[in-house]
Design a protein around this motif. Structure first.
Motif, mmCIF file in Angstrom:
data_model
loop_
_atom_site.group_PDB
_atom_site.id
_atom_site.type_symbol
_atom_site.label_atom_id
_atom_site.label_comp_id
_atom_site.label_asym_id
_atom_site.label_seq_id
_atom_site.Cartn_x
_atom_site.Cartn_y
_atom_site.Cartn_z
ATOM 1 N N TYR A 38 5.689 -55.808 -24.855
ATOM 2 C CA TYR A 38 5.700 -55.364 -23.621
ATOM 3 C C TYR A 38 6.648 -54.974 -22.944
ATOM 4 O O TYR A 38 6.843 -53.643 -23.043
ATOM 5 N N GLN A 65 9.435 -51.502 -22.217
ATOM 6 C CA GLN A 65 8.897 -50.816 -20.531
ATOM 7 C C GLN A 65 10.631 -51.332 -20.281
ATOM 8 O O GLN A 65 11.203 -50.538 -19.388
ATOM 9 N N ASP A 108 2.503 -53.200 -31.828
ATOM 10 C CA ASP A 108 2.653 -53.589 -30.151
ATOM 11 C C ASP A 108 3.408 -52.655 -29.849
ATOM 12 O O ASP A 108 3.556 -52.315 -28.425
ATOM 13 N N ASN A 121 1.751 -49.108 -28.652
ATOM 14 C CA ASN A 121 0.761 -49.327 -27.543
ATOM 15 C C ASN A 121 1.119 -49.529 -25.991
ATOM 16 O O ASN A 121 0.867 -49.207 -25.269
ATOM 17 N N ALA A 122 2.574 -50.076 -26.272
ATOM 18 C CA ALA A 122 3.165 -50.218 -25.033
ATOM 19 C C ALA A 122 3.791 -48.578 -24.859
ATOM 20 O O ALA A 122 3.703 -48.932 -23.075
ATOM 21 N N LYS A 182 2.727 -45.557 -24.920
ATOM 22 C CA LYS A 182 1.482 -45.083 -24.218
ATOM 23 C C LYS A 182 1.320 -46.234 -23.262
ATOM 24 O O LYS A 182 0.915 -45.175 -22.474
ATOM 25 N N SER A 183 0.954 -47.005 -23.063
ATOM 26 C CA SER A 183 0.070 -47.283 -21.866
ATOM 27 C C SER A 183 2.040 -47.310 -21.032
ATOM 28 O O SER A 183 0.946 -47.241 -19.719
ATOM 29 N N ILE A 184 3.030 -47.178 -20.907
ATOM 30 C CA ILE A 184 3.808 -47.225 -20.264
ATOM 31 C C ILE A 184 3.878 -45.538 -19.187
ATOM 32 O O ILE A 184 3.698 -45.628 -18.762
ATOM 33 N N ASN A 214 1.530 -43.283 -19.811
ATOM 34 C CA ASN A 214 0.805 -43.044 -19.033
ATOM 35 C C ASN A 214 0.939 -43.534 -17.934
ATOM 36 O O ASN A 214 0.464 -42.740 -17.130
ATOM 37 N N SER A 215 1.341 -45.050 -17.704
ATOM 38 C CA SER A 215 1.526 -45.380 -16.283
ATOM 39 C C SER A 215 2.314 -43.986 -15.123
ATOM 40 O O SER A 215 2.080 -44.237 -14.427
#
Length: 352
Positions: free
Chosen positions: A178, A182, A210, A213-214, A216-218, A220-221
């Motif tokens: 992650y 990032q 992993d 997923n990271a 997409k999450s980063i 999106n944030s």
């Protein structure tokens, strides 16, 4: 009637000990009480199991001349398996050097590379092979599910390297995917690039899951609107597949202005695809790879990449395994190493 083939299970049942204890006693690996060893040797002898010369009790060892004749069958060095299914991946070269440094420099251990996948369907065959080779431990760079991991670790210690996992059966050493992802995404944002695409490897590997997923999450944030078409999901870590997929994406109406690739092999293919599409790097498109293998420095332009400490991963994995072999009661450890973003020509833009 004596069985044609006696296994460690038979000896364990006869001696009323675990199969792991039998394995350590027969291989002289780890700490086993003298009285327990004698009990195991007696059970093995009664069952007709031929104990390797170097594992026999002093009273039962043959003369020196007999030992010399049998040395080629039972070498002094203990065998460790290195489980790598994708041996063509250049990422593992430096990691293997780390294994070699920690294992063979000990003077006690040597290793063999095992490249076949281990599944629930062939694990028994694998363990039979490992027993025949008198394997005392294994390092795997392929994430193994907990059921298989538990079954293998009952026979000998296992360390997972590169694929970080927190489990009670085997020590592991890896990175935080992650935070590594990032680093790459935040660098793109610092260069005012928000149209970020991803070139990902096969989802059978945990690192690919992993990092996806990271990603997409980063993004999106950060409030970025990432088109699903900008996530290229490959069935294998293949240069030609990546090249074709990126070229296809760059021939659509809406194209990204940067690519995050989960390996330097895929990043090199992306460099080639961008140039083939008559776009400039980094002015039109920036590229970040992953692993910092030699290839990342040989492309034109050179590739900005997330650097893993590959030698250290291998070296620490070897040390963790040796510790567990020599002291079976030592604790299971999970170690996470830091990564570093190495900035090179593929992102050194004037904020274009």
């Amino acid at each position: 009637m004596r069985k044609s083939r006696v296994t460690v299970h038979d000896i364990a049942n006869k001696a009323h000990v675990s199969t792991a204890t039998v394995s350590r006693a027969l291989n002289n690996a780890g700490t086993v009480k003298t009285e327990t060893k004698e009990l195991i040797w007696a059970a093995a002898k009664e069952l007709g199991y031929k104990i390797p010369v170097l594992s026999e009790s002093p009273a039962e060892r043959p003369a020196d001349s007999e030992i010399k004749e049998k040395t080629f069958l039972f070498p002094e060095k203990k065998i460790i398996l290195i489980h790598i299914t994708d041996i063509s991946n250049p990422f593992y070269a430096e990691m293997i050097r780390g294994f070699d440094s920690s294992l063979t420099n000990s003077g006690i251990f040597d290793f063999l590379i095992y490249s076949k996948s281990i599944t629930q369907f062939n694990v028994t065959q694998f363990l039979t092979m490992a027993e025949a080779l008198h394997v005392v431990g294994m390092i795997t760079v392929n994430l193994t599910n907990n059921a298989l991991l538990q079954k293998i670790s009952e026979k000998f210690p296992v360390v997972q390297c590169g694929e970080f996992t927190d489990n009670p059966f085997a020590s592991s050493v890896g990175i935080n995917d992650y935070t590594a992802t990032q680093q790459a995404i935040e660098y793109f944002l610092s260069m005012h690039r928000t149209k970020i695409a991803m070139v990902n490897g096969p989802l059978s590997y945990r690192y690919a899951r992993d990092r996806l997923n990271a990603f997409k999450s980063i993004t999106n944030s950060a409030g970025l609107n990432i088109s699903p078409n900008w996530i290229i999901q490959l069935p294998e870590l293949n240069h030609d597949m990546a090249f074709s997929s990126v070229v296809q994406l760059l021939n659509t109406a809406e194209i990204p202005n940067c690519f995050f690739c989960v390996s330097d092999v895929l990043a090199a293919a992306t460099v080639r695809a961008v140039q083939y599409s008559n776009l400039r790097i980094p002015e039109d498109i920036m590229i970040i790879g992953f692993d910092n293998i030699t290839l990342s420095q040989l492309t034109t332009p050179s590739i900005t990449t997330v650097s893993q400490r590959k030698f250290q991963l291998g070296f620490i994995a070897g040390k963790l395994l040796i510790e567990k072999i020599t002291d079976p009661l030592s604790e299971i450890k999970h170690i996470m190493l830091n990564t570093e973003l190495i900035v090179r020509e593929s992102t050194s833009s004037h904020n274009a």
